[in-house]
Scaffold this active site. Sequence first.
Site, PDB file in Angstrom:
ATOM      1  N   ASP A 175      -1.360   5.664  -5.325  1.00  0.00           N
ATOM      2  CA  ASP A 175      -1.804   4.890  -4.170  1.00  0.00           C
ATOM      3  C   ASP A 175      -2.228   3.477  -4.555  1.00  0.00           C
ATOM      4  O   ASP A 175      -3.369   3.260  -4.996  1.00  0.00           O
ATOM      5  CB  ASP A 175      -2.967   5.641  -3.514  1.00  0.00           C
ATOM      6  CG  ASP A 175      -3.486   4.956  -2.276  1.00  0.00           C
ATOM      7  OD1 ASP A 175      -4.420   5.503  -1.660  1.00  0.00           O
ATOM      8  OD2 ASP A 175      -2.963   3.875  -1.935  1.00  0.00           O
ATOM      9  N   ASP A 185       0.815  -1.211   0.000  1.00  0.00           N
ATOM     10  CA  ASP A 185       0.000   0.000   0.000  1.00  0.00           C
ATOM     11  C   ASP A 185       0.853   1.267   0.000  1.00  0.00           C
ATOM     12  O   ASP A 185       1.334   1.693   1.055  1.00  0.00           O
ATOM     13  CB  ASP A 185      -0.898  -0.047   1.248  1.00  0.00           C
ATOM     14  CG  ASP A 185      -1.817   1.138   1.350  1.00  0.00           C
ATOM     15  OD1 ASP A 185      -2.511   1.261   2.366  1.00  0.00           O
ATOM     16  OD2 ASP A 185      -1.828   1.960   0.408  1.00  0.00           O
TER      17      ASP A 185
HETATM   18  O1  LIG Z   1      -5.643   4.985   2.859  1.00  0.00           O
HETATM   19  C1  LIG Z   1      -5.194   4.913   1.763  1.00  0.00           C
HETATM   20  C2  LIG Z   1      -4.434   3.714   1.302  1.00  0.00           C
HETATM   21  N1  LIG Z   1      -4.694   2.610   2.193  1.00  0.00           N
HETATM   22  C3  LIG Z   1      -6.023   2.007   2.046  1.00  0.00           C
HETATM   23  C4  LIG Z   1      -6.103   0.761   2.894  1.00  0.00           C
HETATM   24  C5  LIG Z   1      -7.512   0.260   2.939  1.00  0.00           C
HETATM   25  C6  LIG Z   1      -8.608   0.967   3.362  1.00  0.00           C
HETATM   26  N2  LIG Z   1      -9.718   0.162   3.304  1.00  0.00           N
HETATM   27  C7  LIG Z   1      -9.347  -1.051   2.815  1.00  0.00           C
HETATM   28  C8  LIG Z   1     -10.106  -2.200   2.575  1.00  0.00           C
HETATM   29  C9  LIG Z   1      -9.461  -3.319   2.063  1.00  0.00           C
HETATM   30  C10 LIG Z   1      -8.094  -3.289   1.809  1.00  0.00           C
HETATM   31  C11 LIG Z   1      -7.337  -2.125   2.058  1.00  0.00           C
HETATM   32  C12 LIG Z   1      -7.977  -1.029   2.571  1.00  0.00           C
HETATM   33  N3  LIG Z   1      -5.313   5.872   0.818  1.00  0.00           N
HETATM   34  C13 LIG Z   1      -6.027   7.008   1.048  1.00  0.00           C
HETATM   35  S1  LIG Z   1      -5.294   8.538   0.949  1.00  0.00           S
HETATM   36  C14 LIG Z   1      -6.747   9.388   1.272  1.00  0.00           C
HETATM   37  C15 LIG Z   1      -7.775   8.505   1.488  1.00  0.00           C
HETATM   38  C16 LIG Z   1      -9.102   8.941   1.766  1.00  0.00           C
HETATM   39  C17 LIG Z   1      -9.296  10.051   2.600  1.00  0.00           C
HETATM   40  C18 LIG Z   1     -10.583  10.491   2.857  1.00  0.00           C
HETATM   41  C19 LIG Z   1     -11.696   9.838   2.280  1.00  0.00           C
HETATM   42  C20 LIG Z   1     -11.495   8.734   1.444  1.00  0.00           C
HETATM   43  C21 LIG Z   1     -10.198   8.277   1.191  1.00  0.00           C
HETATM   44  C22 LIG Z   1      -7.355   7.137   1.372  1.00  0.00           C
HETATM   45  C23 LIG Z   1      -8.230   5.971   1.560  1.00  0.00           C
HETATM   46  O2  LIG Z   1      -8.936   5.858   2.535  1.00  0.00           O
HETATM   47  N4  LIG Z   1      -8.174   5.024   0.598  1.00  0.00           N
HETATM   48  C24 LIG Z   1      -8.961   3.813   0.699  1.00  0.00           C
HETATM   49  C25 LIG Z   1     -10.339   3.984   0.145  1.00  0.00           C
HETATM   50  C26 LIG Z   1     -10.682   5.139  -0.565  1.00  0.00           C
HETATM   51  C27 LIG Z   1     -11.994   5.303  -1.020  1.00  0.00           C
HETATM   52  C28 LIG Z   1     -12.936   4.299  -0.805  1.00  0.00           C
HETATM   53  C29 LIG Z   1     -12.579   3.145  -0.118  1.00  0.00           C
HETATM   54  C30 LIG Z   1     -11.274   2.979   0.353  1.00  0.00           C
END
Ligand SMILES: O=C(CNCCc1c[nH]c2ccccc12)Nc1scc(-c2ccccc2)c1C(=O)NCc1ccccc1
Length: 328
Positions: free
Chosen positions: A217, A32
Amino acid sequence: QTGTVAANPEQYDQAYICPVTIGSQTLHLDFDTGSSDLWVFSNLMPSSEVDGQTEFNTNSAGATKKDGYTWSISYGDGSGASGVVYADTVNVGGATATSQAVEAATSVSSEFTSDTGSDGLLGLAFSSINQVKPTPQTTFFDTVKSSLEAELFTADLQSNGPGSYTFGYIDSSKYTGSITYTAVDNSQGFWGFTAGGYTVGGGGSNSTGTIGSAIADTGTSLMYLPTAAVQSYYSQVSGSSYSSSQGGYIFPCSASLPSLTVSIGGHGFVVPGSNFNYSPTGSGNTCFGGLQENTGIGFTIFGDVFLRAVYAIFDETQGSPRIGFAAQ
Ligand SMILES: O=C(CNCCc1c[nH]c2ccccc12)Nc1scc(-c2ccccc2)c1C(=O)NCc1ccccc1
């Protein structure tokens, strides 16, 4: 040293899972570049939160507890996990960190329990956003990078088949043409870069605008762009609409999807239309779009939908970080 590991897509390419050896155990982790914690399911968790995942055994000989260290992480989608911290040997396809912080979960949210293919996450963003207290820990890449042949790692994500991550070298068989590098702004802990113009469809004639700051990402499945770009894209998809119940743009699964060309570092990268059909919604014969609006996220995220179209190089060989993209 170098490392090479297969990246296996989950259903609908929701995430990419890689085998990692921790002590004498092999766990399958979601690599990730959008977060910076290496956390794993563990024997410390209630069985109600485990659904077939492999649990890191905190009682194993090589695991050394870091007393007083804890961690708690929440992601933008509301999911999260928390626990305690051990040090152990971590080997990723031959690249070995002899004493890596392994964050053993004592609790995870339902999104992770139901993600039965993943035993945890291996964060590859910058260590500045590691969530261990009282002292942030280094990511696997930061722990090993000085011992790598070159201080870089690469991501080659594929649909319907294994891709790969490499550590310490660039695999020239994974791309065509040249690599376009652009500066990284890691002030928020992400692999941030600036994206320029875009055009929808191969026509080259229709609407273009500029995208601006974005993050690369691998941990986010979809591509989240500014509203103007997303509306311009779906205006070219007949039958598409924004579904508040589904929480995004949907379209008839039979719709023909245009490509999207994004300019980065002065080079146009083409995301084929097929990348934008993410998954069936489960109602009617409609499918959920792989391109969605970044409103409410606060970031423009180039997730797996984009990264599947390129070979990506996360590079710290120049002192200041840069990111490279090449067509594949
Ligand atoms: O966190 C990460 C990378 N790791 C994800 C790990 C993970 C998080 N659920 C998981 C579920 C399964 C496997 C891995 C993961 N990236 C970033 S930067 C900004 C945001 C964000 C900030 C505010 C609002 C939204 C996103 C995210 C984010 O929440 N992405 C996931 C997501 C984005 C959109 C919809 C769903 C998920």
